[in-house]
Design an enzyme around this catalytic site. Structure first.
Site, PDB file in Angstrom:
ATOM      1  N   LYS A   1       0.804  -1.219   0.000  1.00  0.00           N
ATOM      2  CA  LYS A   1       0.000   0.000   0.000  1.00  0.00           C
ATOM      3  C   LYS A   1       0.848   1.285   0.000  1.00  0.00           C
ATOM      4  O   LYS A   1       2.052   1.248   0.260  1.00  0.00           O
ATOM      5  CB  LYS A   1      -0.919  -0.007   1.223  1.00  0.00           C
TER       6      LYS A   1
ATOM      7  N   TYR B   1     -12.471  -2.089  -3.864  1.00  0.00           N
ATOM      8  CA  TYR B   1     -13.038  -1.996  -2.519  1.00  0.00           C
ATOM      9  C   TYR B   1     -14.559  -1.846  -2.528  1.00  0.00           C
ATOM     10  O   TYR B   1     -15.150  -1.427  -1.535  1.00  0.00           O
ATOM     11  CB  TYR B   1     -12.387  -0.843  -1.746  1.00  0.00           C
TER      12      TYR B   1
ATOM     13  N   PHE C   1     -16.072   4.616   5.874  1.00  0.00           N
ATOM     14  CA  PHE C   1     -14.650   4.827   5.571  1.00  0.00           C
ATOM     15  C   PHE C   1     -14.310   4.625   4.095  1.00  0.00           C
ATOM     16  O   PHE C   1     -13.149   4.792   3.698  1.00  0.00           O
ATOM     17  CB  PHE C   1     -13.770   3.901   6.426  1.00  0.00           C
TER      18      PHE C   1
ATOM     19  N   THR D   1      -4.743  -6.962  11.220  1.00  0.00           N
ATOM     20  CA  THR D   1      -5.002  -5.658  10.607  1.00  0.00           C
ATOM     21  C   THR D   1      -4.470  -4.526  11.477  1.00  0.00           C
ATOM     22  O   THR D   1      -3.864  -3.581  10.985  1.00  0.00           O
ATOM     23  CB  THR D   1      -6.518  -5.477  10.365  1.00  0.00           C
TER      24      THR D   1
ATOM     25  N   ASN E   1      -1.746   0.170   7.109  1.00  0.00           N
ATOM     26  CA  ASN E   1      -1.220  -1.118   7.571  1.00  0.00           C
ATOM     27  C   ASN E   1      -0.370  -1.843   6.538  1.00  0.00           C
ATOM     28  O   ASN E   1      -0.165  -3.040   6.615  1.00  0.00           O
ATOM     29  CB  ASN E   1      -2.352  -2.002   8.104  1.00  0.00           C
TER      30      ASN E   1
ATOM     31  N   HIS F   1      -2.186  -5.467   1.709  1.00  0.00           N
ATOM     32  CA  HIS F   1      -3.489  -6.132   1.561  1.00  0.00           C
ATOM     33  C   HIS F   1      -3.203  -7.540   1.075  1.00  0.00           C
ATOM     34  O   HIS F   1      -2.291  -7.755   0.279  1.00  0.00           O
ATOM     35  CB  HIS F   1      -4.358  -5.414   0.512  1.00  0.00           C
TER      36      HIS F   1
ATOM     37  N   GLU G   1      -9.348 -10.779  -7.545  1.00  0.00           N
ATOM     38  CA  GLU G   1      -8.418  -9.667  -7.365  1.00  0.00           C
ATOM     39  C   GLU G   1      -7.249  -9.757  -8.338  1.00  0.00           C
ATOM     40  O   GLU G   1      -6.834  -8.747  -8.920  1.00  0.00           O
ATOM     41  CB  GLU G   1      -7.929  -9.638  -5.909  1.00  0.00           C
TER      42      GLU G   1
END
Length: 139
Positions: free
Chosen positions: A10, A50, A58, A92, A113, A116, A127
């Protein structure tokens, strides 16, 4: 059983130039990186990826975060790759992550974090297909 899973390094991690260190943890865990690309995720890609969280409060912040800097999308391969990578990532919340996991080592907080990973074989296939063609994966 050899299987594949999907990973994203990320923006919080790519900003800090941690791709190589994260890849080293992945490989030390016995997973092979069989496809990898650094991309700037578009808003459309992030919203699709997502989409399961679209109704959550969020969602907008998540999309903004994932499009704020480059990410590294990856296909990982190995024995029981999906559960193995989830173990290697850690919880997480990095405060709850086991020692030596990616999130314990590198995550800044729950929202940043660092990685993923797919949560099922079915989601891994979906994905992977969003970011890679079959010919891109050379294991």
């Amino acid at each position: 059983m050899t299987q594949r899973t999907f990973s994203i390094i990320k923006p919080d991690a790519t900003r800090r130039n941690l791709t190589g260190q994260i890849n080293a943890v992945i490989e030390a865990a016995g997973l092979r990186i069989v496809a990898q690309r650094r991309i700037l995720m578009t808003r459309a890609q992030a919203e699709t990826f997502y989409g399961v969280h679209k109704e959550r409060p969020f969602f907008g912040e998540l999309v903004d975060t994932m499009t704020s800097a480059p990410v590294v999308v990856q296909v990982l391969e190995g024995e029981n790759a999906v559960p193995r990578y989830r173990e290697v990532m850690g919880a997480t919340n990095p405060d709850n992550a086991a020692e030596g996991t990616i999130r314990k080592l590198f995550a800044l907080n729950v929202g940043e974090n660092s990685v993923h990973g797919s949560d099922s074989d079915e989601n891994a296939a979906l994905e992977i297909a969003q970011f890679f063609k079959a010919e891109d994966i050379v294991g």
